[in-house]
Design a protein around this motif. Structure first.
Motif, mmCIF file in Angstrom:
data_model
loop_
_atom_site.group_PDB
_atom_site.id
_atom_site.type_symbol
_atom_site.label_atom_id
_atom_site.label_comp_id
_atom_site.label_asym_id
_atom_site.label_seq_id
_atom_site.Cartn_x
_atom_site.Cartn_y
_atom_site.Cartn_z
ATOM 1 N N SER A 140 0.827 -1.212 0.000
ATOM 2 C CA SER A 140 0.000 0.000 0.000
ATOM 3 C C SER A 140 0.856 1.256 0.000
ATOM 4 C CB SER A 140 -0.924 -0.005 1.230
ATOM 5 O OG SER A 140 -1.748 -1.149 1.246
ATOM 6 N N GLY A 141 1.915 1.253 0.793
ATOM 7 C CA GLY A 141 2.780 2.428 0.864
ATOM 8 C C GLY A 141 3.458 2.729 -0.455
ATOM 9 N N THR A 142 3.913 1.688 -1.137
ATOM 10 C CA THR A 142 4.551 1.895 -2.438
ATOM 11 C C THR A 142 3.567 2.477 -3.441
ATOM 12 O OG1 THR A 142 6.069 0.048 -2.033
ATOM 13 C CG2 THR A 142 5.790 0.759 -4.311
ATOM 14 N N ILE A 144 0.746 4.145 -2.768
ATOM 15 C CA ILE A 144 0.348 5.499 -2.361
ATOM 16 C C ILE A 144 1.449 6.499 -2.694
ATOM 17 C CG2 ILE A 144 -0.111 6.966 -0.353
ATOM 18 C CD1 ILE A 144 -1.626 4.621 0.875
ATOM 19 N N SER A 145 2.696 6.113 -2.441
ATOM 20 C CA SER A 145 3.813 6.992 -2.771
ATOM 21 C C SER A 145 3.868 7.267 -4.268
ATOM 22 C CB SER A 145 5.128 6.353 -2.301
ATOM 23 O OG SER A 145 6.218 7.198 -2.571
ATOM 24 N N LEU A 319 0.878 12.747 0.059
ATOM 25 C CA LEU A 319 0.727 11.332 -0.284
ATOM 26 C C LEU A 319 2.082 10.632 -0.382
ATOM 27 C CD1 LEU A 319 -2.123 11.394 -2.966
ATOM 28 C CD2 LEU A 319 -2.257 10.586 -0.608
ATOM 29 N N GLY A 323 2.993 7.520 1.987
ATOM 30 C CA GLY A 323 3.376 6.226 1.426
ATOM 31 C C GLY A 323 4.777 5.820 1.811
ATOM 32 N N MET A 326 4.774 4.456 5.286
ATOM 33 C CA MET A 326 4.121 3.145 5.322
ATOM 34 C C MET A 326 5.089 2.050 4.876
ATOM 35 S SD MET A 326 0.277 3.985 3.897
ATOM 36 C CE MET A 326 -0.244 2.271 4.004
ATOM 37 N N VAL A 327 5.862 2.334 3.832
ATOM 38 C CA VAL A 327 6.857 1.363 3.374
ATOM 39 C C VAL A 327 7.918 1.135 4.443
ATOM 40 C CG1 VAL A 327 8.691 0.950 1.691
ATOM 41 C CG2 VAL A 327 6.498 1.837 0.928
#
Length: 355
Positions: A140-142, A144-145, A319, A323, A326-327
């Motif tokens: 998700s982080g990748t 979103i980033s 964003l 992201g 998150m990663v």
């Protein structure tokens, strides 16, 4: 006061932030130098020459007692690192910028975390538990980033500042060439060049991970890579520009400052920081920071070049940072779980040894 363990934990992240600041300043300088007509290969050659002169003495004195033997295998790694990293990656980036637009090129560049993540999975350098929380956060982080980086480039929104900027002649001519059959061919070539740049960068990060394990003398490895890339870029430039000597003359302050800064700070200190981060945390961790450079470029545009700040830039930056963390959280949680699962096994082995 921070403990040594805390410093060790956050040093790679701080190094990657510093690396992206270096990249942002370098991008602004290179853009100015190329706009003044500086040859791409000549710029790469001079940049790597300065980096070699800067890093050579440091590597010699700092690592002369612990430098591993320079074997044939290390020669191959150094040769590939030089031709892929400083030479081909820079050249494909310049071609992509020339044949498409800066917005399009930036969008491709911000695909690096996703491409690196996928290639790492394919080569089994990274593991992914899709059903675990850490795996979900990494995916998700990748995404979103990447979404934030695309918003930075595709969605402008309303202006939040009142500064104005003019469109450069080069930009206008680029838009004029975008139409017609010739423009389509250039656009396709630019797209292929940027795709090669992103995939090549991801592969280079993976190559650096193996290289640093086989040749842990980071300063010497970077100095050798700079030397090899200087020779490689110089040979290419001489073979292409055999009849033109004028391209080798540095004209004006911008070109001189660009060569010195790119050689000493970007190719020298920047590659050292990047290699250090790859060694400590792996290629996906390193690539996850790549969208930050676009934020820093936006800062340079706003405060130094006085470009307007748009709503899309702010939303995209939020964003990207969301992201990114998150990663990083996913990787940290994954590492913590790996350590926790290894402790019972280690305790069992120690118990058996006592028996």
């Amino acid at each position: 006061m921070w403990s040594a363990g805390c410093m060790e934990q956050w040093m790679p992240a701080a190094a990657m932030v510093a690396t992206n600041v270096v990249i942002a300043i370098m991008t602004a300088l290179i853009k100015q130098a190329l706009n003044q007509g500086m040859n791409r290969l000549v710029l790469i050659t001079f940049r790597q020459m300065v980096a070699t002169v800067f890093l050579g003495p440091i590597a010699y004195f700092k690592e002369r007692k612990m430098r591993p033997k320079f074997t044939a295998e290390i020669f191959v790694y150094t040769f590939l690192s030089g031709i892929i990293g400083p030479v081909l990656l820079q050249y494909t980036l310049f071609v992509g910028l020339d044949y498409t637009t800066a917005t399009f090129a930036a969008t491709f560049s911000n695909m690096l975390p996703v491409v690196t993540f996928l290639i790492s999975l394919a080569f089994r350098f990274e593991t992914l538990e899709v059903r675990s929380m850490s795996g979900s956060f990494k995916i998700s982080g990748t995404l979103i980033s990447l979404g934030g980086a695309m918003m930075l480039t595709f969605y402008k929104g309303s202006a939040l500042t009142h500064t104005t900027s003019s469109i450069s002649p080069a930009s206008s001519s680029g838009h004029r060439e975008a139409g017609g059959e010739h423009g389509t061919v250039r656009w396709v070539l630019g797209s292929v060049s940027m795709l090669a740049n992103v995939v090549g960068f991801a592969l280079w990060l993976l190559l650096q991970r193996k290289f640093t394990r086989k040749y842990p003398a980071v300063y010497s490895a970077t100095a050798f890579m700079s030397l090899f890339s200087f020779i490689q870029a110089g040979a290419l430039a001489l073979s292409i520009q055999r009849t033109s000597i004028a391209v080798w003359a540095l004209k004006g302050t911008i070109e001189i400052v660009t060569v010195v800064y790119c050689g000493v700070v970007a190719s020298g200190m920047g590659y050292l920081l990047l290699t250090y981060c790859v060694e400590k945390r792996g290629p996906v961790f390193t690539a996850a920071f790549s969208p930050l450079s676009q934020i820093f470029v936006a800062g340079i545009d706003l405060f130094i070049l006085h470009e307007p700040l748009y709503l899309g830039s702010v939303l995209g930056s939020v964003l990207v940072i969301l992201g990114l963390y998150m990663v990083l959280w996913g990787k940290k949680e994954e590492a913590a779980n790996a350590v926790a699962s290894a402790k019972p096994v280690q305790a069992e082995v120690e118990q058996q040894e006592k028996v």
